[in-house]
Enzyme design. Structure first.
Site, PDB file in Angstrom:
ATOM      1  N   TYR A 102       0.837  -1.205   0.000  1.00 67.96           N
ATOM      2  CA  TYR A 102       0.000   0.000   0.000  1.00 67.96           C
ATOM      3  C   TYR A 102       0.866   1.247   0.000  1.00 67.96           C
ATOM      4  CZ  TYR A 102      -3.380   3.521   1.472  1.00 67.96           C
ATOM      5  OH  TYR A 102      -4.162   4.655   1.554  1.00 67.96           O
ATOM      6  N   LYS A 123       1.264   4.120  -3.052  1.00 69.95           N
ATOM      7  CA  LYS A 123       0.956   5.541  -2.875  1.00 69.95           C
ATOM      8  C   LYS A 123       2.185   6.412  -3.160  1.00 69.95           C
ATOM      9  CE  LYS A 123      -3.410   5.366  -1.879  1.00 69.95           C
ATOM     10  NZ  LYS A 123      -4.427   5.978  -2.754  1.00 69.95           N
TER      11      LYS A 123
END
EC number: 1.-.-.-
Length: 253
Positions: free
Chosen positions: A158, A162
């Protein structure tokens, strides 16, 4: 449709932060809001909201597919010929473990949705945004993607996705600066959504500090959306390429 309306497209507007953005924007006078969902028929809360708000249009969109993004853009052109603000909020988050045992499928799914997804939406909607008056593109990012403000928690795929999204935003902001665009990333804060709570609960036993932090500091989706909109409402050309916190402060890359 009146050309004085401000047109928004919210990718991932069916729940949580995205739905809160749709609600606040559609309650404003002179706005038209397109909200996407991967499965519109299952987006019951969004469907209910649209029934009482004629300025909300639900669009089918799977951001992991460029074909789906192009089809979504075509649907929008049946109603309007330009979009003022493109907000890519769609994301997945099911990676809360160390790099050493995070499998390939987790890395791939995060990259496909959180990095390629926003790229697909941008590529498909660029002609519409170029015709818009505001020419604003917003990517919902995360503090997890900042290396300069690294949060001490294993978020592996994750966080990496990002960080890649932030780079993509920065490159797009450079490529479009001479066309009058304003392109930013924004961190919505720790937000009390169903998916976030589920993740926190799964890891509370091993990381009790996360549960405590979430309980004390988590924002409601409504508060997060409202604060982020204050940032977006006041964007100026010199803000192009910045990574914002929901409260308007700048986050280092």
């Amino acid at each position: 449709m009146s050309t004085t309306n401000k047109i928004y497209f919210i990718a991932g507007g069916n729940r949580g932060i995205g739905l809160s953005l749709v609600k606040e924007l559609s309650n404003r006078k002179g706005t038209v809001v397109f909200a996407s969902a991967r499965k519109p028929g299952a987006a019951t809360k969004l469907q209910e909201w649209s029934k009482s708000h004629s300025n909300v249009h639900i669009i089918k969109l799977d951001v992991s597919s460029l074909e789906s993004a192009n089809e979504a853009a075509q649907e929008v052109t049946k109603v309007v010929d330009a979009v003022d603000v493109l907000w890519v909020n769609s994301a997945v988050f099911h990676s809360f473990g160390p790099v050493v045992n995070t499998p390939d499928d987790v890395w791939n799914s995060h990259y496909k949705t959180n990095v390629l997804g926003p790229i697909h939406v941008y590529q498909a909607f660029y002609p519409l945004i170029k015709k818009g008056r505001s020419k604003i593109i917003v990517f919902t990012s995360s503090l997890a993607g900042s290396m300069g403000a690294f949060f001490p928690s294993s978020q592996s795929a994750y966080g990496q996705s990002k960080a890649a999204l932030n780079y993509t935003m920065k490159e797009i902001s450079f490529e479009l600066q001479d066309e009058g665009f304003i392109v930013i990333s924004i961190h919505p804060g720790a937000v009390r959504t169903d998916s976030a709570q589920e993740i926190v609960n799964q890891h509370a036993e091993k990381k009790p500090e996360i549960l405590d932090l979430f309980a004390k500091q988590a924002l409601t989706p409504e508060k997060s959306a409202s604060d982020m909109l204050k940032v977006v409402d006041n964007l100026k050309p010199e803000n192009n390429g910045l990574f914002y916190n929901y409260d308007g402060t700048i986050i280092p890359f």
